[in-house]
Design an enzyme around this catalytic site. Structure first.
Site, mmCIF file in Angstrom:
data_model
loop_
_atom_site.group_PDB
_atom_site.id
_atom_site.type_symbol
_atom_site.label_atom_id
_atom_site.label_comp_id
_atom_site.label_asym_id
_atom_site.label_seq_id
_atom_site.Cartn_x
_atom_site.Cartn_y
_atom_site.Cartn_z
ATOM 1 C CB SER A 54 -0.909 0.006 1.222
ATOM 2 O OG SER A 54 -1.588 1.246 1.305
ATOM 3 C CB SER A 69 -2.581 4.527 1.986
ATOM 4 O OG SER A 69 -3.426 4.150 0.952
ATOM 5 C CB THR A 121 -7.135 -1.570 0.946
ATOM 6 O OG1 THR A 121 -6.969 -1.912 -0.427
ATOM 7 C CG2 THR A 121 -6.042 -2.225 1.761
ATOM 8 C CE LYS A 144 -11.220 -0.599 -1.364
ATOM 9 N NZ LYS A 144 -11.100 0.044 -2.671
ATOM 10 C CB VAL A 186 -21.524 -11.848 -19.094
ATOM 11 C CG1 VAL A 186 -22.737 -10.994 -19.416
ATOM 12 C CG2 VAL A 186 -20.562 -11.867 -20.265
ATOM 13 C CB ILE A 236 -8.397 2.653 -12.361
ATOM 14 C CG1 ILE A 236 -8.768 1.178 -12.250
ATOM 15 C CG2 ILE A 236 -9.532 3.479 -12.933
ATOM 16 C CD1 ILE A 236 -9.819 0.923 -11.167
ATOM 17 C CE1 TYR A 238 -0.922 1.754 -6.992
ATOM 18 C CE2 TYR A 238 -3.271 2.108 -7.348
ATOM 19 C CZ TYR A 238 -2.237 1.590 -6.586
ATOM 20 O OH TYR A 238 -2.516 0.905 -5.445
HETATM 21 P P1 NAP Z 1 -11.547 -7.103 -8.365
HETATM 22 O O1 NAP Z 1 -12.750 -6.760 -7.585
HETATM 23 O O2 NAP Z 1 -10.797 -8.334 -8.059
HETATM 24 O O3 NAP Z 1 -11.976 -7.143 -9.942
HETATM 25 C C1 NAP Z 1 -11.048 -7.561 -10.902
HETATM 26 C C2 NAP Z 1 -11.630 -7.322 -12.310
HETATM 27 O O4 NAP Z 1 -10.626 -7.654 -13.269
HETATM 28 C C3 NAP Z 1 -12.840 -8.191 -12.642
HETATM 29 O O5 NAP Z 1 -13.683 -7.483 -13.517
HETATM 30 C C4 NAP Z 1 -12.176 -9.372 -13.352
HETATM 31 O O6 NAP Z 1 -13.045 -10.062 -14.240
HETATM 32 C C5 NAP Z 1 -11.126 -8.667 -14.161
HETATM 33 N N1 NAP Z 1 -10.024 -9.540 -14.562
HETATM 34 C C6 NAP Z 1 -9.029 -10.015 -13.770
HETATM 35 N N2 NAP Z 1 -8.180 -10.774 -14.515
HETATM 36 C C7 NAP Z 1 -8.666 -10.759 -15.794
HETATM 37 C C8 NAP Z 1 -8.232 -11.337 -17.020
HETATM 38 N N3 NAP Z 1 -7.117 -12.102 -17.085
HETATM 39 N N4 NAP Z 1 -8.965 -11.103 -18.133
HETATM 40 C C9 NAP Z 1 -10.068 -10.322 -18.087
HETATM 41 N N5 NAP Z 1 -10.538 -9.754 -16.953
HETATM 42 C C10 NAP Z 1 -9.842 -9.962 -15.822
HETATM 43 O O7 NAP Z 1 -10.466 -5.930 -8.298
HETATM 44 P P2 NAP Z 1 -10.701 -4.347 -8.070
HETATM 45 O O8 NAP Z 1 -10.559 -4.049 -6.619
HETATM 46 O O9 NAP Z 1 -11.934 -3.928 -8.785
HETATM 47 O O10 NAP Z 1 -9.386 -3.748 -8.768
HETATM 48 C C11 NAP Z 1 -9.226 -3.871 -10.170
HETATM 49 C C12 NAP Z 1 -8.020 -3.043 -10.630
HETATM 50 O O11 NAP Z 1 -8.198 -1.684 -10.285
HETATM 51 C C13 NAP Z 1 -6.689 -3.452 -10.003
HETATM 52 O O12 NAP Z 1 -5.721 -3.334 -11.001
HETATM 53 C C14 NAP Z 1 -6.446 -2.402 -8.921
HETATM 54 O O13 NAP Z 1 -5.074 -2.174 -8.680
HETATM 55 C C15 NAP Z 1 -7.066 -1.177 -9.582
HETATM 56 N N6 NAP Z 1 -7.552 -0.185 -8.617
HETATM 57 C C16 NAP Z 1 -7.059 1.082 -8.692
HETATM 58 C C17 NAP Z 1 -7.509 2.060 -7.816
HETATM 59 C C18 NAP Z 1 -6.957 3.453 -7.912
HETATM 60 O O14 NAP Z 1 -7.144 4.224 -6.952
HETATM 61 N N7 NAP Z 1 -6.308 3.818 -8.969
HETATM 62 C C19 NAP Z 1 -8.492 1.748 -6.861
HETATM 63 C C20 NAP Z 1 -8.993 0.435 -6.811
HETATM 64 C C21 NAP Z 1 -8.504 -0.520 -7.703
HETATM 65 P P3 NAP Z 1 -13.926 -11.303 -13.705
HETATM 66 O O15 NAP Z 1 -15.127 -10.679 -13.033
HETATM 67 O O16 NAP Z 1 -14.257 -12.022 -14.948
HETATM 68 O O17 NAP Z 1 -13.057 -12.091 -12.762
#
Ligand code: NAP
Length: 278
Positions: free
Chosen positions: A14, A16, A61, A65, A152, A221, A223
């Protein structure tokens, strides 16, 4: 000295604590922010412990959450809508849960690209926790949203949880390139919320690059890396691009507003995050 921190598992990655502590230092604010690993089954004790120790607040985190909600006494509208809490404020006996992820996404867009979401057609890829927060924020505006996800049913679940009025402006679509091709002409903003582009998938993109044109604004998103393969290729096609640092920084800024009603030194936070990542 005011106490704050972030709880998660894992937590060592993290950014943060460095981001908040550098911002406190810049303002001469007498506060300290610590990363705290919470083990499975100890979440309730962790929240009660922080309250007992007089913490001002916490960030939350992965993977807590959603799990943290039963241990809170109140939720803000954003937390209730997204069923997710990334920020907690201790206020007397009250433990208030809030979600600043969606707000962070929108404010990064406004501040970095001077772009607002009104009247935009948006393709959002992914249907995880981050996607859910962004969907709710986007739908506070008059825009059209397409959600495409590998699984989906997860995208459909997000839509099913929306109000009738909100879901009128949302469609679930397939990630299949031929289906996406049919809508790409109408799209203004493409947002990747999947983890495709990180770690083992660092050289991959969540949609084929042939679908992108210079008229698209592309936001990833992710980073870390600071420029994912999607952004690199989109930039080479002339698209406006934005990475996930802004969302990270602005969700933290929105937490300051929630804890204290003040704005942090945003530039210092950007600088600290970029330095930590490079
Ligand atoms: P999450 O709840 O685990 O969701 C992951 C997503 O990625 C799901 O839609 C998943 O699809 C998809 N996915 C994972 N591997 C895949 C692959 N090989 N092919 C296609 N789709 C795939 O995670 P999250 O918390 O939403 O975080 C997702 C991303 O956002 C991470 O990279 C995280 O670092 C980033 N993030 C950034 C911030 C920011 O402040 N910039 C904040 C939060 C998160 P399925 O549903 O099919 O598994």
């Amino acid at each position: 000295m005011e106490l704050l921190g972030v709880i998660g598992n894992p937590i060592s990655h993290s950014l943060s604590s460095v981001m908040h502590n550098q911002a406190f230092k810049k303002l001469g604010k007498e506060a300290i922010y610590v990363p705290m690993l919470v083990t499975t089954g100890k979440l309730k004790e962790a929240i009660a412990g922080a309250q007992a120790l007089g913490f001002v607040g916490l960030n939350v985190t992965v993977p807590f959450k959603e799990q943290v909600i039963p241990y809170l006494t109140e939720l803000t509208d954003q937390a209730r809508a997204t069923k997710s809490v990334n920020t907690i404020k201790f206020d007397g006996d009250q433990i208030i849960g809030h979600s600043t992820d969606g707000l962070g996404f929108e404010h990064a867009l406004i501040s970095e690209l001077q772009m607002d979401l009104d009247k935009k057609n948006i393709l959002l890829i992914g249907a995880g926790g981050a996607a859910r927060a962004i969907v709710h924020q986007v739908l506070t505006h008059d825009c059209l949203l397409y959600i495409a996800n590998r699984t989906v049913s997860r995208a459909e679940q997000i839509v099913n949880e929306l109000s009738k009025a909100q879901s009128a402006n949302v469609e679930v679509c397939s990630l299949d390139p031929s289906s996406l091709r049919e809508i790409m002409d109408q799209i203004d903003i493409v947002v990747n919320t999947t983890s495709v582009g990180m770690e083992k998938t660092i050289s991959e993109t969540p949609i084929p690059l042939c679908l992108l044109e210079a008229k698209h604004t592309v936001i990833d998103i992710i980073y870390n890396p600071q420029e994912s393969m999607l952004l690199k290729k989109a930039r080479s096609k002339g698209c406006r691009v934005q990475n996930g640092i802004g969302m990270l920084v602005w969700q933290a800024a929105k937490a300051w507003e929630f804890w204290w009603g003040i704005h942090p030194p945003i530039d210092k936070m950007y600088e600290t995050v970029k330095a930590s990542l490079s």
